[in-house]
Design an enzyme around this catalytic site. Structure first.
Site, PDB file in Angstrom:
ATOM      1  N   LYS A   1      -6.980  -5.019   0.424  1.00  0.00           N
ATOM      2  CA  LYS A   1      -7.719  -4.068  -0.432  1.00  0.00           C
ATOM      3  C   LYS A   1      -6.849  -3.596  -1.599  1.00  0.00           C
ATOM      4  O   LYS A   1      -7.268  -3.626  -2.749  1.00  0.00           O
ATOM      5  CB  LYS A   1      -8.161  -2.838   0.390  1.00  0.00           C
ATOM      6  CG  LYS A   1      -9.013  -3.176   1.603  1.00  0.00           C
ATOM      7  CD  LYS A   1      -9.435  -1.923   2.372  1.00  0.00           C
ATOM      8  CE  LYS A   1      -8.302  -1.151   3.008  1.00  0.00           C
ATOM      9  NZ  LYS A   1      -7.628  -1.829   4.134  1.00  0.00           N
TER      10      LYS A   1
ATOM     11  N   ARG B   1     -14.431   5.358   5.120  1.00  0.00           N
ATOM     12  CA  ARG B   1     -13.955   4.792   6.372  1.00  0.00           C
ATOM     13  C   ARG B   1     -14.772   5.277   7.556  1.00  0.00           C
ATOM     14  O   ARG B   1     -14.482   4.890   8.693  1.00  0.00           O
ATOM     15  CB  ARG B   1     -12.512   5.243   6.601  1.00  0.00           C
ATOM     16  CG  ARG B   1     -11.473   4.244   6.211  1.00  0.00           C
ATOM     17  CD  ARG B   1     -10.148   4.939   6.439  1.00  0.00           C
ATOM     18  NE  ARG B   1      -9.103   4.049   6.772  1.00  0.00           N
ATOM     19  CZ  ARG B   1      -8.280   3.503   5.874  1.00  0.00           C
ATOM     20  NH1 ARG B   1      -8.428   3.712   4.612  1.00  0.00           N
ATOM     21  NH2 ARG B   1      -7.313   2.736   6.286  1.00  0.00           N
TER      22      ARG B   1
ATOM     23  N   ARG C   1       5.215  -6.374   4.608  1.00  0.00           N
ATOM     24  CA  ARG C   1       4.885  -5.766   3.316  1.00  0.00           C
ATOM     25  C   ARG C   1       5.972  -4.823   2.799  1.00  0.00           C
ATOM     26  O   ARG C   1       6.557  -4.058   3.557  1.00  0.00           O
ATOM     27  CB  ARG C   1       3.579  -4.974   3.456  1.00  0.00           C
ATOM     28  CG  ARG C   1       3.287  -4.108   2.230  1.00  0.00           C
ATOM     29  CD  ARG C   1       1.927  -3.517   2.264  1.00  0.00           C
ATOM     30  NE  ARG C   1       1.651  -2.780   3.476  1.00  0.00           N
ATOM     31  CZ  ARG C   1       0.442  -2.322   3.793  1.00  0.00           C
ATOM     32  NH1 ARG C   1      -0.575  -2.560   3.009  1.00  0.00           N
ATOM     33  NH2 ARG C   1       0.272  -1.652   4.910  1.00  0.00           N
TER      34      ARG C   1
ATOM     35  N   ARG D   1       6.301   1.224   4.331  1.00  0.00           N
ATOM     36  CA  ARG D   1       5.529   2.365   4.849  1.00  0.00           C
ATOM     37  C   ARG D   1       5.894   2.675   6.296  1.00  0.00           C
ATOM     38  O   ARG D   1       6.042   1.767   7.103  1.00  0.00           O
ATOM     39  CB  ARG D   1       4.021   2.054   4.754  1.00  0.00           C
ATOM     40  CG  ARG D   1       3.478   2.309   3.367  1.00  0.00           C
ATOM     41  CD  ARG D   1       2.093   1.756   3.143  1.00  0.00           C
ATOM     42  NE  ARG D   1       1.141   2.030   4.211  1.00  0.00           N
ATOM     43  CZ  ARG D   1      -0.144   1.657   4.154  1.00  0.00           C
ATOM     44  NH1 ARG D   1      -0.599   1.025   3.081  1.00  0.00           N
ATOM     45  NH2 ARG D   1      -0.952   1.919   5.144  1.00  0.00           N
TER      46      ARG D   1
ATOM     47  N   ARG E   1      -4.336   1.442  14.027  1.00  0.00           N
ATOM     48  CA  ARG E   1      -5.130   1.408  12.783  1.00  0.00           C
ATOM     49  C   ARG E   1      -6.288   0.412  12.902  1.00  0.00           C
ATOM     50  O   ARG E   1      -7.391   0.671  12.439  1.00  0.00           O
ATOM     51  CB  ARG E   1      -4.215   1.062  11.600  1.00  0.00           C
ATOM     52  CG  ARG E   1      -3.313   2.247  11.214  1.00  0.00           C
ATOM     53  CD  ARG E   1      -2.076   1.839  10.435  1.00  0.00           C
ATOM     54  NE  ARG E   1      -2.352   1.110   9.218  1.00  0.00           N
ATOM     55  CZ  ARG E   1      -1.436   0.420   8.540  1.00  0.00           C
ATOM     56  NH1 ARG E   1      -0.181   0.379   8.969  1.00  0.00           N
ATOM     57  NH2 ARG E   1      -1.762  -0.208   7.439  1.00  0.00           N
TER      58      ARG E   1
HETATM   59  P1  AP5 Z   1      -2.571  -4.967   1.072  1.00  0.00           P
HETATM   60  O1  AP5 Z   1      -3.274  -5.347  -0.173  1.00  0.00           O
HETATM   61  O2  AP5 Z   1      -1.488  -3.967   0.992  1.00  0.00           O
HETATM   62  O3  AP5 Z   1      -3.651  -4.606   2.209  1.00  0.00           O
HETATM   63  P2  AP5 Z   1      -4.566  -3.316   2.396  1.00  0.00           P
HETATM   64  O4  AP5 Z   1      -5.918  -3.799   2.783  1.00  0.00           O
HETATM   65  O5  AP5 Z   1      -4.447  -2.414   1.216  1.00  0.00           O
HETATM   66  O6  AP5 Z   1      -3.863  -2.723   3.680  1.00  0.00           O
HETATM   67  P3  AP5 Z   1      -3.455  -1.223   4.032  1.00  0.00           P
HETATM   68  O7  AP5 Z   1      -2.445  -1.333   5.138  1.00  0.00           O
HETATM   69  O8  AP5 Z   1      -3.077  -0.465   2.818  1.00  0.00           O
HETATM   70  O9  AP5 Z   1      -4.784  -0.695   4.618  1.00  0.00           O
HETATM   71  P4  AP5 Z   1      -4.995   0.540   5.477  1.00  0.00           P
HETATM   72  O10 AP5 Z   1      -6.453   0.646   5.423  1.00  0.00           O
HETATM   73  O11 AP5 Z   1      -4.401   0.464   6.834  1.00  0.00           O
HETATM   74  O12 AP5 Z   1      -4.095   1.669   4.759  1.00  0.00           O
HETATM   75  P5  AP5 Z   1      -4.464   2.875   3.814  1.00  0.00           P
HETATM   76  O13 AP5 Z   1      -3.324   3.095   2.908  1.00  0.00           O
HETATM   77  O14 AP5 Z   1      -5.806   2.712   3.238  1.00  0.00           O
HETATM   78  O15 AP5 Z   1      -1.982  -6.315   1.716  1.00  0.00           O
HETATM   79  C1  AP5 Z   1      -1.139  -6.283   2.872  1.00  0.00           C
HETATM   80  C2  AP5 Z   1       0.018  -7.296   2.724  1.00  0.00           C
HETATM   81  O16 AP5 Z   1      -0.508  -8.612   2.729  1.00  0.00           O
HETATM   82  C3  AP5 Z   1       0.804  -7.169   1.411  1.00  0.00           C
HETATM   83  O17 AP5 Z   1       2.167  -7.429   1.682  1.00  0.00           O
HETATM   84  C4  AP5 Z   1       0.209  -8.233   0.504  1.00  0.00           C
HETATM   85  O18 AP5 Z   1       1.169  -8.743  -0.406  1.00  0.00           O
HETATM   86  C5  AP5 Z   1      -0.226  -9.311   1.506  1.00  0.00           C
HETATM   87  N1  AP5 Z   1      -1.469  -9.971   1.109  1.00  0.00           N
HETATM   88  C6  AP5 Z   1      -2.571  -9.408   0.507  1.00  0.00           C
HETATM   89  N2  AP5 Z   1      -3.524 -10.333   0.322  1.00  0.00           N
HETATM   90  C7  AP5 Z   1      -3.042 -11.499   0.830  1.00  0.00           C
HETATM   91  C8  AP5 Z   1      -3.576 -12.827   0.944  1.00  0.00           C
HETATM   92  N3  AP5 Z   1      -4.819 -13.129   0.488  1.00  0.00           N
HETATM   93  N4  AP5 Z   1      -2.806 -13.765   1.538  1.00  0.00           N
HETATM   94  C9  AP5 Z   1      -1.554 -13.468   1.993  1.00  0.00           C
HETATM   95  N5  AP5 Z   1      -0.989 -12.249   1.909  1.00  0.00           N
HETATM   96  C10 AP5 Z   1      -1.727 -11.269   1.333  1.00  0.00           C
HETATM   97  O19 AP5 Z   1      -4.518   4.083   4.866  1.00  0.00           O
HETATM   98  C11 AP5 Z   1      -3.337   4.522   5.520  1.00  0.00           C
HETATM   99  C12 AP5 Z   1      -3.651   5.709   6.418  1.00  0.00           C
HETATM  100  O20 AP5 Z   1      -4.114   6.805   5.618  1.00  0.00           O
HETATM  101  C13 AP5 Z   1      -4.775   5.490   7.450  1.00  0.00           C
HETATM  102  O21 AP5 Z   1      -4.276   4.908   8.640  1.00  0.00           O
HETATM  103  C14 AP5 Z   1      -5.275   6.929   7.651  1.00  0.00           C
HETATM  104  O22 AP5 Z   1      -4.404   7.663   8.481  1.00  0.00           O
HETATM  105  C15 AP5 Z   1      -5.188   7.515   6.245  1.00  0.00           C
HETATM  106  N6  AP5 Z   1      -6.419   7.310   5.451  1.00  0.00           N
HETATM  107  C16 AP5 Z   1      -6.532   6.622   4.287  1.00  0.00           C
HETATM  108  N7  AP5 Z   1      -7.798   6.650   3.828  1.00  0.00           N
HETATM  109  C17 AP5 Z   1      -8.507   7.365   4.727  1.00  0.00           C
HETATM  110  C18 AP5 Z   1      -9.879   7.723   4.823  1.00  0.00           C
HETATM  111  N8  AP5 Z   1     -10.778   7.332   3.889  1.00  0.00           N
HETATM  112  N9  AP5 Z   1     -10.270   8.468   5.892  1.00  0.00           N
HETATM  113  C19 AP5 Z   1      -9.384   8.879   6.827  1.00  0.00           C
HETATM  114  N10 AP5 Z   1      -8.067   8.564   6.803  1.00  0.00           N
HETATM  115  C20 AP5 Z   1      -7.631   7.813   5.768  1.00  0.00           C
HETATM  116 MG    MG Z   2      -3.746  -0.459   0.922  1.00  0.00          MG
END
Ligand code: AP5
Ligand code: MG
Length: 217
Positions: free
Chosen positions: A14, A88, A127, A161, A172
């Site tokens: 994402k 979410r 990552r 992270r 997660r």
């Molecule tokens: P990346 O693009 O970083 O993936 P992502 O989908 O953004 O993954 P996240 O870990 O950020 O998602 P998340 O939902 O767990 O975390 P968030 O910050 O939203 O890609 C991952 C890796 O793979 C990278 O190294 C990249 O280079 C590689 N990659 C990407 N695409 C690729 C491909 N096609 N092929 C190969 N490699 C690839 O949330 C974190 C925390 O915040 C949550 O756990 C929660 O506690 C809180 N939170 C955030 N939003 C909310 C909400 N709306 N409601 C409640 N709590 C929330």
């Molecule tokens: Mg992300």
């Protein structure tokens, strides 16, 4: 202006795709994860509440994240928004509909990144990001061109992270399956969901998303 949601489990790509869309199309990336991490780093009241919850891999409260999105939505008004990691829960999906409706805006697409869970653990544990400009990398899938030097800004400082360890990733994923996946039927009923193969290479996923936004897929 187009408003889109990128939906998918942790590590689905994402953030990678949202950053690219922002750079290439001038849309605005609205990542609740990034907003919460900023709040934690700044030690704000929201950050103090969110810190431990995020470290455990659980979801922060709907009220907190919906308020964060509400504060940033107007900045994306004439450019279009990419919602990354929000909504979410069903409650957040309804909150988003209200926030957009109040501004005379609507959602154009919910793009689901379909991926395989074992691959996600590999993606997340490898990552890292540039500590200065935030550019995202991966130890094996997306290394820096020059070792230990950011492609985008030349910085040699990187960070990982605290929630990117295998145990927290499992929590997660479980949160995603239990609370986030159930919003797919909600958006399906509105005819908004478009699924892309998130297992493909980054550029390939980008091409699939572009085809949807350009109306050619
Ligand atoms: P990346 O693009 O970083 O993936 P992502 O989908 O953004 O993954 P996240 O870990 O950020 O998602 P998340 O939902 O767990 O975390 P968030 O910050 O939203 O890609 C991952 C890796 O793979 C990278 O190294 C990249 O280079 C590689 N990659 C990407 N695409 C690729 C491909 N096609 N092929 C190969 N490699 C690839 O949330 C974190 C925390 O915040 C949550 O756990 C929660 O506690 C809180 N939170 C955030 N939003 C909310 C909400 N709306 N409601 C409640 N709590 C929330
Ligand atoms: Mg992300």
């Amino acid at each position: 202006m187009m408003n889109i949601v990128l939906l998918g489990p942790p590590g689905a790509g994402k953030g990678t795709q949202a950053a690219r869309l922002q750079a290439q199309r001038g849309m605005i990336q609205l990542s609740t994860g990034d907003m919460l991490r900023e709040a934690v780093a700044a030690g704000t009241p929201v950050g103090l509440k969110a810190k431990e919850v995020m470290a455990r891999g659980e979801l922060v409260s709907d009220a907190i994240v919906s308020a964060l999105i509400g504060e940033r939505l107007d900045a994306a008004a004439d450019k279009g928004a990419i919602f990354d990691g929000f909504p979410r829960t069903k409650h957040q999906a309804e909150a988003l509909e209200i926030l957009l409706g109040e501004r005379g805006r609507t959602l154009d697409h919910v793009i689901e990144l379909v991926v395989d869970e074992d691959e996600l653990v590999k993606r997340i544990t490898g990552r890292f990001t540039c500590a200065r400009c935030g550019a995202g990398y991966h130890d094996t899938f997306r290394p820096t061109k020059v070792p230990n030097t950011c492609d985008a800004c030349g910085s040699t400082e990187f960070k990982r992270r605290p929630d990117d360890n295998e145990e927290t990733v499992r929590t997660r994923m479980a949160e995603y399956r239990a609370k986030t996946e159930p919003i797919l039927p909600y958006y399906n009923a509105k005819g908004l969901v478009r699924s892309v193969d998130g297992m493909a290479a980054v550029d390939d996923v980008a091409a699939q998303i572009d085809a949807i936004l350009d109306g050619s897929a």
